[in-house]
Scaffold this active site. Structure first.
Site, short mmCIF file in Angstrom:
data_model
loop_
_atom_site.label_atom_id
_atom_site.label_comp_id
_atom_site.label_asym_id
_atom_site.label_seq_id
_atom_site.Cartn_x
_atom_site.Cartn_y
_atom_site.Cartn_z
N GLY A 150 0.82 -1.20 0.00
CA GLY A 150 0.00 0.00 0.00
C GLY A 150 0.85 1.26 0.00
CB CYS A 151 0.04 4.71 -1.01
SG CYS A 151 -1.61 4.87 -0.29
CE1 TYR A 152 -1.50 8.10 4.46
CE2 TYR A 152 -3.35 6.59 4.27
CZ TYR A 152 -2.87 7.87 4.38
OH TYR A 152 -3.74 8.94 4.42
CB THR A 153 2.33 -0.05 3.89
OG1 THR A 153 1.98 -0.23 2.53
CG2 THR A 153 1.12 -0.29 4.74
CB CYS A 180 5.44 6.55 2.60
SG CYS A 180 6.32 8.12 2.64
#
Length: 346
Positions: free
Chosen positions: A149-152, A154
């Site tokens: 995922g995107c949050y993960t 980063c």
């Protein structure tokens, strides 16, 4: 040429996959899958594709698709890929799943946080977590890759060297993250309407966001122990971008040079990770439209804590770009092929 099919090609991540793969020298897209726009021309859904993509949108028949292509990208809601995949399909084609279906190794954790039954738990152990900078060798040999995922992406990349080298107390990690509205997907939702989002910033999914167990699991592998974090996402009124600001207690007193050496140890040769100069804070505008992750940190000697910062484009490195990076590894291509994108500004 690698023949590719995309299930979910008319979402934000799917459209970005199309854009990136059209510029890839080794790929031909044969299947533009979309449940919502079957038989509609792709450029009629996305006007930017006029006179570029004349193909019509097709369905999500993975069995038929597996007979026609070498790789399938599933840019779909949670649960769909798991409901479609089977052994026969995996024997014919490689799959890169942009949903969360195969990211979390404990099926009970997945079902608890996502609130759905997992339809293909027999493939969870085999699936490779596709964070290339950490699992590069495993990705090369995968037939099923779970795109992070995107949050993960980063959060994990921002903290990984610190956790891996034991420089922080991993159970002290607090992550404050902000995302542009494209992170919520293209589906119509009242909370994502212009008047709801513009001139506003809000926290959401407080203590319940689904990326929490994904971050915990991957940083737990790096720490060699189970860890628990606090993760709070926020929605900000911009199209693209993830900004992570994280905090942790240092395991001991450290100098800037010691911490910087840890980041350099893991990331100096990474083509898409940029450790910024001292005192320069990452900004989403400097990574927009690219596959880069910008990272930096500040030491607080007064409290013996560290502030970690990371920025990426949630639709590129946080989704489609990372999927292309995984595909390059899975097919033995240069990892940067099709992804050497200069960030856009303004």
């Amino acid at each position: 040429m690698i023949k590719a099919g995309i299930i979910g090609s008319t979402g934000y991540a799917g459209q970005e996959l199309v854009r990136l793969l059209l510029g890839h020298k080794e790929v031909e897209i044969l299947w533009y899958g979309s449940r919502s726009y079957i038989d509609k021309k792709y450029y009629e859904v996305f006007g930017n594709m006029f006179r570029i993509v004349d193909a019509v949108c097709m369905d999500d028949n993975m069995k038929e698709l597996a007979e026609a292509v070498d790789v399938i990208f599933t840019a779909t809601p949670q649960g769909l890929c798991a409901s479609l995949v089977n052994e026969d399909i995996l024997n014919k084609v490689k799959i890169i799943d942009l949903s969360a279906d195969f990211r979390i190794k404990d099926v009970s954790v997945y079902e608890k946080w996502y609130g759905i039954e997992h339809k293909s738990p027999q493939f969870i152990d085999e699936a490779v977590y596709g964070l290339c900078e950490i699992n590069r060798e495993q990705v090369k040999h995968a037939r099923l890759t779970a795109n992070p995922g995107c949050y993960t992406t980063c959060s994990i990349l921002s903290f990984y060297p610190l956790v891996k080298e034991g420089l922080i107390k991993p159970d002290s990690i607090i992550i404050d993250a902000k995302s542009g509205t494209s992170g919520a997907g293209r589906g119509a939702k009242v909370n994502n309407l212009y008047c709801e989002v513009n001139e506003n910033i809000k926290a959401y999914g407080v203590l319940t966001h689904r990326h929490t167990p994904e971050i915990e699991e991957q940083l737990g592998y790096a720490a060699g122990q189970d860890i628990k974090i606090i993760f709070t996402p926020h929605l900000v009124p911009m199209n693209r971008g993830i900004l992570v600001t994280g905090y942790a207690n240092l395991a001991k007193s450290l100098s800037y040079e010691e911490v910087r050496a840890a980041y350099d140890k893991y990331y100096t040769s990474e083509p898409f990770i940029r450790i910024l100069d001292q005192d320069v804070c990452p900004e989403t505008r400097w990574v927009e439209g690219s596959n880069y992750v910008d990272i930096n940190f500040k030491l607080d000697q007064r409290t013996n804590r560290i502030v970690v910062m990371g920025a990426l484009d949630n639709v590129v490195k946080g989704a489609a770009g990372q999927a292309v990076q995984n595909m390059n590894l899975m097919f033995g291509l240069p990892e940067t092929e099709g992804l050497e994108l200069v960030p856009m500004f303004p």
